[in-house]
Design a protein around this motif. Structure first.
Motif, PDB file in Angstrom:
ATOM      1  N   ASP A 263      39.432  32.884  41.012  1.00 50.55           N
ATOM      2  CA  ASP A 263      38.517  32.975  39.600  1.00 50.55           C
ATOM      3  C   ASP A 263      39.243  34.384  39.069  1.00 50.55           C
ATOM      4  O   ASP A 263      38.889  35.380  39.489  1.00 50.55           O
ATOM      5  CB  ASP A 263      37.349  32.757  40.011  1.00 50.55           C
ATOM      6  CG  ASP A 263      36.703  32.700  38.750  1.00 50.55           C
ATOM      7  OD1 ASP A 263      35.952  34.029  38.333  1.00 50.55           O
ATOM      8  OD2 ASP A 263      36.328  31.530  38.046  1.00 50.55           O
ATOM      9  N   ALA A 264      39.650  34.149  37.898  1.00 51.53           N
ATOM     10  CA  ALA A 264      40.035  35.492  37.273  1.00 51.53           C
ATOM     11  C   ALA A 264      38.589  36.453  36.846  1.00 51.53           C
ATOM     12  O   ALA A 264      38.932  37.383  37.057  1.00 51.53           O
ATOM     13  CB  ALA A 264      40.524  35.287  35.814  1.00 51.53           C
TER      14      ALA A 264
ATOM     15  N   THR B 216      39.774  35.456  46.009  1.00 52.91           N
ATOM     16  CA  THR B 216      39.083  34.582  45.135  1.00 52.91           C
ATOM     17  C   THR B 216      40.666  34.098  44.017  1.00 52.91           C
ATOM     18  O   THR B 216      41.385  34.822  43.960  1.00 52.91           O
ATOM     19  CB  THR B 216      38.371  35.121  44.111  1.00 52.91           C
ATOM     20  OG1 THR B 216      37.756  34.341  43.296  1.00 52.91           O
ATOM     21  CG2 THR B 216      38.754  36.416  43.398  1.00 52.91           C
TER      22      THR B 216
ATOM     23  N   ASP C  46      29.780  32.192  43.636  1.00 55.61           N
ATOM     24  CA  ASP C  46      30.775  33.337  43.432  1.00 55.61           C
ATOM     25  C   ASP C  46      29.962  34.634  43.320  1.00 55.61           C
ATOM     26  O   ASP C  46      30.762  35.417  44.227  1.00 55.61           O
ATOM     27  CB  ASP C  46      31.720  33.241  42.190  1.00 55.61           C
ATOM     28  CG  ASP C  46      32.664  31.957  41.856  1.00 55.61           C
ATOM     29  OD1 ASP C  46      33.178  31.611  43.543  1.00 55.61           O
ATOM     30  OD2 ASP C  46      33.381  31.901  41.181  1.00 55.61           O
TER      31      ASP C  46
ATOM     32  N   THR D 143      37.037  42.403  52.129  1.00 54.57           N
ATOM     33  CA  THR D 143      37.986  42.216  51.380  1.00 54.57           C
ATOM     34  C   THR D 143      37.620  40.737  50.707  1.00 54.57           C
ATOM     35  O   THR D 143      37.297  39.813  51.516  1.00 54.57           O
ATOM     36  CB  THR D 143      39.471  42.072  51.532  1.00 54.57           C
ATOM     37  OG1 THR D 143      39.784  43.264  52.260  1.00 54.57           O
ATOM     38  CG2 THR D 143      40.364  41.329  50.579  1.00 54.57           C
TER      39      THR D 143
ATOM     40  N   VAL E 159      40.673  42.796  46.659  1.00 52.11           N
ATOM     41  CA  VAL E 159      40.747  41.352  45.962  1.00 52.11           C
ATOM     42  C   VAL E 159      41.950  40.765  45.991  1.00 52.11           C
ATOM     43  O   VAL E 159      42.907  41.718  45.444  1.00 52.11           O
ATOM     44  CB  VAL E 159      39.817  41.353  44.783  1.00 52.11           C
ATOM     45  CG1 VAL E 159      40.331  42.059  43.569  1.00 52.11           C
ATOM     46  CG2 VAL E 159      39.544  39.882  44.451  1.00 52.11           C
ATOM     47  N   HIS E 160      42.153  39.706  46.625  1.00 50.60           N
ATOM     48  CA  HIS E 160      43.616  39.013  46.647  1.00 50.60           C
ATOM     49  C   HIS E 160      43.217  37.512  46.424  1.00 50.60           C
ATOM     50  O   HIS E 160      41.927  37.183  46.307  1.00 50.60           O
ATOM     51  CB  HIS E 160      44.206  39.391  47.950  1.00 50.60           C
ATOM     52  CG  HIS E 160      44.385  40.822  48.123  1.00 50.60           C
ATOM     53  ND1 HIS E 160      45.260  41.431  47.734  1.00 50.60           N
ATOM     54  CD2 HIS E 160      43.656  41.541  49.126  1.00 50.60           C
ATOM     55  CE1 HIS E 160      45.110  42.828  48.168  1.00 50.60           C
ATOM     56  NE2 HIS E 160      44.148  42.759  49.056  1.00 50.60           N
ATOM     57  N   GLY E 161      44.115  36.929  46.240  1.00 52.13           N
ATOM     58  CA  GLY E 161      44.218  35.441  46.279  1.00 52.13           C
ATOM     59  C   GLY E 161      45.108  34.712  46.873  1.00 52.13           C
ATOM     60  O   GLY E 161      45.489  35.446  47.957  1.00 52.13           O
TER      61      GLY E 161
ATOM     62  N   ALA F  22      35.249  42.126  40.749  1.00 49.36           N
ATOM     63  CA  ALA F  22      35.566  42.987  41.862  1.00 49.36           C
ATOM     64  C   ALA F  22      36.542  44.129  41.678  1.00 49.36           C
ATOM     65  O   ALA F  22      36.265  45.024  42.187  1.00 49.36           O
ATOM     66  CB  ALA F  22      36.159  41.754  42.757  1.00 49.36           C
ATOM     67  N   GLU F  23      37.286  44.095  40.931  1.00 47.14           N
ATOM     68  CA  GLU F  23      38.201  45.169  40.690  1.00 47.14           C
ATOM     69  C   GLU F  23      37.356  46.415  40.125  1.00 47.14           C
ATOM     70  O   GLU F  23      37.575  47.390  40.339  1.00 47.14           O
ATOM     71  CB  GLU F  23      39.464  44.916  39.667  1.00 47.14           C
ATOM     72  CG  GLU F  23      40.543  44.071  40.393  1.00 47.14           C
ATOM     73  CD  GLU F  23      41.619  43.224  39.526  1.00 47.14           C
ATOM     74  OE1 GLU F  23      41.465  43.267  38.440  1.00 47.14           O
ATOM     75  OE2 GLU F  23      42.445  42.927  40.105  1.00 47.14           O
TER      76      GLU F  23
ATOM     77  N   ARG G  19      37.552  38.139  39.932  1.00 47.89           N
ATOM     78  CA  ARG G  19      38.663  39.112  40.159  1.00 47.89           C
ATOM     79  C   ARG G  19      38.348  40.395  39.430  1.00 47.89           C
ATOM     80  O   ARG G  19      38.440  41.434  40.073  1.00 47.89           O
ATOM     81  CB  ARG G  19      39.909  38.470  40.093  1.00 47.89           C
ATOM     82  CG  ARG G  19      41.137  39.633  40.488  1.00 47.89           C
ATOM     83  CD  ARG G  19      42.451  39.108  39.810  1.00 47.89           C
ATOM     84  NE  ARG G  19      43.033  38.070  40.918  1.00 47.89           N
ATOM     85  CZ  ARG G  19      43.681  38.415  42.239  1.00 47.89           C
ATOM     86  NH1 ARG G  19      43.564  39.701  42.431  1.00 47.89           N
ATOM     87  NH2 ARG G  19      43.802  37.314  42.866  1.00 47.89           N
ATOM     88  N   ARG G  20      38.068  40.266  38.104  1.00 47.22           N
ATOM     89  CA  ARG G  20      37.723  41.360  37.072  1.00 47.22           C
ATOM     90  C   ARG G  20      36.578  42.022  37.597  1.00 47.22           C
ATOM     91  O   ARG G  20      36.640  43.208  37.659  1.00 47.22           O
ATOM     92  CB  ARG G  20      37.511  40.767  35.760  1.00 47.22           C
ATOM     93  CG  ARG G  20      39.126  40.731  34.967  1.00 47.22           C
ATOM     94  CD  ARG G  20      38.980  40.496  33.567  1.00 47.22           C
ATOM     95  NE  ARG G  20      38.269  39.156  33.225  1.00 47.22           N
ATOM     96  CZ  ARG G  20      38.505  37.872  33.265  1.00 47.22           C
ATOM     97  NH1 ARG G  20      39.701  37.757  33.454  1.00 47.22           N
ATOM     98  NH2 ARG G  20      37.676  37.060  32.923  1.00 47.22           N
TER      99      ARG G  20
END
Length: 163
Positions: free
Chosen positions: A99-100, A97, A81, A94, A113-115, A106-107, A103-104
């Motif tokens: 994975d929470a 993921t 990851d 971009t 970031v998207h899912g 990346a933000e 994602r956090r």
């Protein structure tokens, strides 16, 4: 061309929904870091992904350093990851993921970031398949016991696809 760097969770979601071939019809390139590919995708699934057009990217030395530094700073993230994160960050691509924690991260670093559900939205927007295919795929994905997609969002999309 837009490049989407995926972690394994999004790929697995799409495979469970039998949507991999459809997803590669989108007007984007899909990429994964080489470490992630060899550790988590090599074999029949990896062969299928390569045949569909998946790009396997080797990280540059600075990207590898960034990935290892991130892994040391946040041990909740897996090494694959962190390599996906570093690839997206280093090349301004971009990140995809499920994975929470990833994602956090990346933000927090202002990485787009998207899912999985966003990918389905792109399939719908580009009319890459009919809505029945999307509904069937999302139903299969959501039915898997390890599915982590938000139930309310799944239900909303299924209702929209089935209109």
């Amino acid at each position: 061309m837009t490049v989407l760097v995926s972690d394994t969770s999004v790929i697995i979601d799409l495979e469970r929904g039998e949507l991999l071939e459809t997803v590669f019809k989108l007007a984007v390139d899909f990429a994964v870091p080489d470490l992630l590919f060899h550790r988590e995708l090599a074999g029949p699934l990896g062969d299928q992904l390569l045949a569909l057009g998946l790009r396997v990217e080797e990280l540059l030395p600075g990207e590898v350093q960034g990935a290892t530094a991130l892994r040391r700073a946040d041990t909740t993230l897996s090494l694959p990851d962190t390599f996906a994160f570093a690839l997206a960050q280093g090349r301004q691509w971009t990140l995809l993921t499920g994975d929470a924690g990833l994602r956090r991260t990346a933000e927090a670093h202002a990485i787009e970031v998207h899912g999985t559900l966003w990918v389905l939205d792109q399939l719908e927007a580009e009319q890459a398949c009919n809505l029945d295919v999307l509904a069937a795929g999302l139903t299969k994905t959501a039915a898997h016991p390890r599915c982590r997609l938000p139930r309310a969002e799944v239900t909303a999309r299924l209702n929209r696809y089935r209109r």
